[in-house]
Structure formats: structure tokens, C-alpha cells
Design a protein around this motif. Structure first.
Motif, PDB file in Angstrom:
ATOM      1  N   THR A   1       0.839  -1.194   0.000  1.00 52.57           N
ATOM      2  CA  THR A   1       0.000   0.000   0.000  1.00 52.57           C
ATOM      3  C   THR A   1       0.875   1.246   0.000  1.00 52.57           C
ATOM      4  OG1 THR A   1      -1.790  -1.122   1.183  1.00 52.57           O
ATOM      5  CG2 THR A   1      -1.757   1.289   1.278  1.00 52.57           C
ATOM      6  N   CYS A   2       0.524   2.204  -0.857  1.00 45.13           N
ATOM      7  CA  CYS A   2       1.276   3.442  -0.988  1.00 45.13           C
ATOM      8  C   CYS A   2       0.322   4.626  -0.843  1.00 45.13           C
ATOM      9  CB  CYS A   2       1.971   3.490  -2.351  1.00 45.13           C
ATOM     10  SG  CYS A   2       2.910   5.006  -2.667  1.00 45.13           S
ATOM     11  N   ASP A   3       0.553   5.449   0.169  1.00 48.10           N
ATOM     12  CA  ASP A   3      -0.209   6.684   0.328  1.00 48.10           C
ATOM     13  C   ASP A   3       0.430   7.799  -0.493  1.00 48.10           C
ATOM     14  OD1 ASP A   3      -2.513   6.518   2.270  1.00 48.10           O
ATOM     15  OD2 ASP A   3      -0.959   5.515   3.446  1.00 48.10           O
ATOM     16  N   PHE A   4      -0.358   8.824  -0.796  1.00 52.33           N
ATOM     17  CA  PHE A   4       0.128   9.898  -1.666  1.00 52.33           C
ATOM     18  C   PHE A   4      -0.381  11.260  -1.210  1.00 52.33           C
ATOM     19  CE2 PHE A   4      -3.871   8.337  -3.468  1.00 52.33           C
ATOM     20  CZ  PHE A   4      -4.601   9.513  -3.599  1.00 52.33           C
ATOM     21  N   LEU A   5       0.390  12.272  -1.558  1.00 59.54           N
ATOM     22  CA  LEU A   5      -0.044  13.666  -1.552  1.00 59.54           C
ATOM     23  C   LEU A   5       0.371  14.235  -2.903  1.00 59.54           C
ATOM     24  CD1 LEU A   5      -1.217  16.172  -0.170  1.00 59.54           C
ATOM     25  CD2 LEU A   5       1.052  16.619   0.779  1.00 59.54           C
ATOM     26  N   VAL A   6      -0.601  14.605  -3.721  1.00 60.40           N
ATOM     27  CA  VAL A   6      -0.339  15.095  -5.073  1.00 60.40           C
ATOM     28  C   VAL A   6      -0.842  16.534  -5.168  1.00 60.40           C
ATOM     29  CG1 VAL A   6      -0.777  14.780  -7.539  1.00 60.40           C
ATOM     30  CG2 VAL A   6      -0.502  12.781  -6.056  1.00 60.40           C
ATOM     31  N   ILE A   7       0.084  17.482  -5.359  1.00 60.08           N
ATOM     32  CA  ILE A   7      -0.252  18.902  -5.432  1.00 60.08           C
ATOM     33  C   ILE A   7       0.246  19.462  -6.760  1.00 60.08           C
ATOM     34  CG2 ILE A   7      -0.029  21.166  -4.339  1.00 60.08           C
ATOM     35  CD1 ILE A   7       0.567  19.773  -1.720  1.00 60.08           C
ATOM     36  N   ALA A   8      -0.605  20.196  -7.454  1.00 62.51           N
ATOM     37  CA  ALA A   8      -0.251  20.804  -8.734  1.00 62.51           C
ATOM     38  C   ALA A   8       0.447  22.142  -8.523  1.00 62.51           C
ATOM     39  CB  ALA A   8      -1.506  20.986  -9.575  1.00 62.51           C
ATOM     40  N   GLY A   9       0.974  22.699  -9.609  1.00 58.22           N
ATOM     41  CA  GLY A   9       1.592  24.021  -9.566  1.00 58.22           C
ATOM     42  C   GLY A   9       0.565  25.114  -9.341  1.00 58.22           C
ATOM     43  N   GLY A  10       0.952  26.149  -8.574  1.00 58.21           N
ATOM     44  CA  GLY A  10       0.060  27.265  -8.298  1.00 58.21           C
ATOM     45  C   GLY A  10      -0.031  28.234  -9.458  1.00 58.21           C
ATOM     46  N   GLY A  11      -1.137  28.989  -9.517  1.00 60.59           N
ATOM     47  CA  GLY A  11      -1.331  29.972 -10.570  1.00 60.59           C
ATOM     48  C   GLY A  11      -0.521  31.233 -10.336  1.00 60.59           C
ATOM     49  N   GLY A  12      -0.132  31.902 -11.421  1.00 59.05           N
ATOM     50  CA  GLY A  12       0.606  33.156 -11.315  1.00 59.05           C
ATOM     51  C   GLY A  12      -0.303  34.312 -10.927  1.00 59.05           C
TER      52      GLY A  12
ATOM     53  N   TYR B   1      -5.130  19.896  -4.732  1.00 58.38           N
ATOM     54  CA  TYR B   1      -4.559  19.195  -3.574  1.00 58.38           C
ATOM     55  C   TYR B   1      -5.346  17.911  -3.349  1.00 58.38           C
ATOM     56  CZ  TYR B   1      -2.857  18.872   1.339  1.00 58.38           C
ATOM     57  OH  TYR B   1      -2.284  18.488   2.524  1.00 58.38           O
ATOM     58  N   ARG B   2      -4.671  16.748  -3.529  1.00 56.96           N
ATOM     59  CA  ARG B   2      -5.311  15.443  -3.315  1.00 56.96           C
ATOM     60  C   ARG B   2      -4.445  14.595  -2.384  1.00 56.96           C
ATOM     61  NH1 ARG B   2      -7.481  13.015  -8.946  1.00 56.96           N
ATOM     62  NH2 ARG B   2      -8.405  11.546  -7.446  1.00 56.96           N
ATOM     63  N   ALA B   3      -5.082  13.971  -1.385  1.00 60.45           N
ATOM     64  CA  ALA B   3      -4.344  13.286  -0.319  1.00 60.45           C
ATOM     65  C   ALA B   3      -5.037  11.992   0.082  1.00 60.45           C
ATOM     66  CB  ALA B   3      -4.225  14.203   0.897  1.00 60.45           C
ATOM     67  N   SER B   4      -4.229  11.027   0.552  1.00 61.24           N
ATOM     68  CA  SER B   4      -4.797   9.759   1.030  1.00 61.24           C
ATOM     69  C   SER B   4      -4.357   9.392   2.441  1.00 61.24           C
ATOM     70  CB  SER B   4      -4.406   8.612   0.075  1.00 61.24           C
ATOM     71  OG  SER B   4      -3.030   8.291   0.221  1.00 61.24           O
ATOM     72  N   PHE B   5      -3.303  10.017   2.965  1.00 67.56           N
ATOM     73  CA  PHE B   5      -2.665   9.532   4.186  1.00 67.56           C
ATOM     74  C   PHE B   5      -3.462   9.849   5.446  1.00 67.56           C
ATOM     75  CE2 PHE B   5       0.501  10.254   7.653  1.00 67.56           C
ATOM     76  CZ  PHE B   5       0.865   8.916   7.820  1.00 67.56           C
ATOM     77  N   ASN B   6      -3.590   8.857   6.329  1.00 67.62           N
ATOM     78  CA  ASN B   6      -4.051   9.048   7.708  1.00 67.62           C
ATOM     79  C   ASN B   6      -5.416   9.739   7.789  1.00 67.62           C
ATOM     80  OD1 ASN B   6      -3.626   8.718  10.497  1.00 67.62           O
ATOM     81  ND2 ASN B   6      -2.784  10.790  10.697  1.00 67.62           N
ATOM     82  N   SER B   7      -6.277   9.480   6.826  1.00 68.05           N
ATOM     83  CA  SER B   7      -7.626  10.068   6.785  1.00 68.05           C
ATOM     84  C   SER B   7      -7.604  11.593   6.705  1.00 68.05           C
ATOM     85  CB  SER B   7      -8.458   9.624   8.008  1.00 68.05           C
ATOM     86  OG  SER B   7      -8.608   8.221   8.039  1.00 68.05           O
ATOM     87  N   GLU B   8      -6.498  12.175   6.258  1.00 62.14           N
ATOM     88  CA  GLU B   8      -6.391  13.639   6.147  1.00 62.14           C
ATOM     89  C   GLU B   8      -7.131  14.138   4.915  1.00 62.14           C
ATOM     90  OE1 GLU B   8      -2.064  13.917   8.407  1.00 62.14           O
ATOM     91  OE2 GLU B   8      -2.172  14.107   6.224  1.00 62.14           O
TER      92      GLU B   8
END
Length: 317
Positions: free
Chosen positions: A46-57, A73-80
Motif C-alpha cells: 500500500t502506498c499513500d500519496f499527496l499530489v499537489i499541482a503548480g500554483g497559478g501566477g 490538492y489530493r491526499a490519502s494519508f491518515n484520513s487527512e
């Protein structure tokens, strides 16, 4: 026939000694046989992730500019939580020996350019949408992971509002409103953040602060990322959103997906995104050329790696 296809294998096909033709390519039956004999094995984990895109100018426009929205902002870890009020997502089920695709989004350029998407493709594809660019003078904010704030502009003889860009469901919130009233108050909107809408310039109030981000403990300590950039009001720039959004004190923080700010006729770029993967301590990750990262770290019984830029693959062993 052995070697006639890769049977769904992602990345390089495992090979075994052999001479000529396809004799060196292992087919499904041979993999099973090698596994039974202890010569070759896959491990699932099992692999948890935090995937964040680049911010707008940030947007430009003298006293009218606005803040860029944070990257999705997409997250899976520790029910966050994920961004935009979304819940924690399901962790990925991965296998050793396979190469998984990774893209880390860059921040959007000054002048209201959207940030780039970040993507991690495991057993499912996780894509976070680049933050919306802040509106320049007279322009609405752009839609994105979190929406860009709106620039403001007064039409002849009246007051005109401009609207912040929308955020993406379960990734981020909208940008704030821009407004001007002649000889009274004027300003743009703050960029949306992962946890709240960007601040607005409205009747009787001018506080275009960037929306705040979301905290995660995926690296073992709590870090807030995904803040929106600050908008411009009168002759000052307000605060950036907590979580890397650019404000009066500085630029957006790298690898947070924070939005850029408006400095009036100038603006700043959005921050680059990041992909953080967390997996069992018995597993190790390696990256292909083209990806940059902080070194693999151990936290208790787990490891994690922060992938900070580029396009490539991650392989586990």
C-alpha cells in the motif's frame, strides 16, 4: 507465444538468460514458475500519496491585480482531507518491479497564467489540476485546482465587480472578488486555497488575502501546503494564504503549490507542485532521470519520498 506481448506489465519486461529470438523474455507461465522456485517475485504493498499541482501566477494591473489560486490538492494519508473540502482518498495498491508514471506541475507565470497539473499513475491515475491564474485589471480569475482571484476595473460612471475563478471539486476553493468604487476603495481578489475561498474586495471591505492551505503529516510532521496568493488593494499587497501562498512578505514557497501575488503592475509566479509517496519501510523507491527529489526518508516503520520536479517514473523494490 512467449514474448509476444508484455501481458500488462508496466515498464521494462523482466528478462532471463537465453539465446536468440524471444528466448530471453519471460512470459506469464515462466514468471509463475520462477516465483514458485524463489528466483523471481513481486510484492504488493500500500502506498499513500499527496499530489499537489503548480500554483497559478498572480495578476497584474497597478492597484487592481489579484492573487493566483493554489494548485489542486489530493491526499490519502491518515484520513487527512483533500482540498476543496474533500475527504481523504483511497491509497494505491502497487507492486515491486513496476515503473509508475510521475509528473510534477510547474507554477504558472506572472500575469495570470495557470499552473501545470501534477499526476501520479499507480493502480489508478491521480491528477491534481493546476491553480487558476489571477485576473489582470478588468479580468475575472481563472478556473483551476483553486481558482484565481479577480482583478477590478471601474466602468465609466459606475462600479463593476469581477469574479474569482472556480476551484475544482475535492481539490480547492474559488478565488475572491475584485471591485472598485470611485474615490473610495479598490482592489483585486485573493487566490483560492486548498482549505478556503480567497479574500475579496467588496463594498466597505478590502482584504484580498489568499485562501489558506491544508495540513498533512505524510512526512511525519505537520506541514501546510496549497495556500492562495495575495491580491492588491490600494497601494499594498495583503497576506498570502497559509501554506505557501505569496504575500507582502515574499514569494510563493516552492513545492507547496502556492499561488503567486500581485504587486500592482508586476506579479510573481506560482509555486511548483510536489508529489509525496509513503510506503512500508521494507520497500525502496528509485526514480528515473528527469525527476528531482529529496532523498528517501524513514519515518517509524515507513519510508517516504518527496518528488519535487520533472517527468519520469518511480520504481519500487
Amino acid at each position: 507465444m512467449p514474448g509476444s506481448n508484455n501481458y500488462g506489465y508496466i515498464g521494462n519486461i523482466p528478462t532471463q538468460g537465453g539465446a536468440g529470438g524471444n528466448e530471453g523474455v519471460i512470459d506469464v507461465a515462466e514468471i509463475n514458475d520462477l516465483t514458485d522456485r524463489g528466483q523471481f517475485s513481486f510484492k504488493t504493498f500500500t502506498c499513500d500519496f499527496l499530489v499537489i499541482a503548480g500554483g497559478g501566477g498572480g495578476g497584474t494591473g497597478n492597484i487592481h491585480g489579484s492573487g493566483g489560486g493554489a494548485g489542486g490538492y489530493r491526499a490519502s494519508f491518515n484520513s487527512e482531507a483533500s482540498g476543496g473540502g474533500g475527504t481523504s482518498e483511497a491509497a494505491q495498491t502497487l507492486s515491486t518491479g513496476l515503473a509508475y508514471s510521475v509528473v510534477v506541475g510547474a507554477g504558472g507565470a506572472a500575469g495570470g497564467v495557470n499552473g501545470d497539473d501534477s499526476t501520479f499513475t499507480g493502480n489508478a491515475t491521480i491528477t491534481s489540476t493546476g491553480g487558476g491564474g489571477g485576473g489582470n485589471t478588468g479580468a475575472n480569475g481563472s478556473t483551476g485546482g483553486s481558482g484565481g482571484g479577480a482583478g477590478s476595473f471601474q466602468d465609466a460612471g459606475g462600479t463593476t465587480n469581477r469574479n474569482g475563478g472556480s476551484g475544482t471539486t475535492n481539490q480547492g476553493f474559488a478565488g475572491g472578488t475584485g471591485r472598485e468604487v470611485q474615490n473610495s476603495f479598490r482592489g483585486g481578489g485573493g487566490g483560492g486555497g486548498a482549505s478556503e475561498v480567497g479574500g475579496s474586495t467588496t463594498s466597505g471591505n478590502s482584504n484580498p488575502k489568499g485562501g489558506d492551505g491544508v495540513a498533512s503529516t505524510i512526512t511525519g510532521s505537520s506541514v501546510t501546503r496549497g495556500g492562495g496568493g495575495a491580491g492588491r488593494v490600494q497601494n499594498s499587497t495583503k497576506a498570502g494564504g497559509a501554506g505557501g501562498g505569496a504575500g507582502s512578505a515574499g514569494n510563493a514557497t516552492a513545492n507547496t503549490g502556492g499561488g503567486g501575488k500581485s504587486n500592482g503592475n508586476t506579479a510573481t509566479t506560482g509555486a511548483s507542485g510536489v508529489i509525496i509517496l509513503r510506503y512500508p519501510g521494507s520497500i525502496s523507491a528509485s526514480l528515473s532521470p528527469g525527476l528531482t527529489s529529496n532523498s528517501e526518508q524513514t519515518d517509524g516503520n515507513s519510508k517516504y519520498i518527496e518528488i519535487t520536479g520533472g517527468i519520469g517514473t518511480v520504481t519500487f523494490a
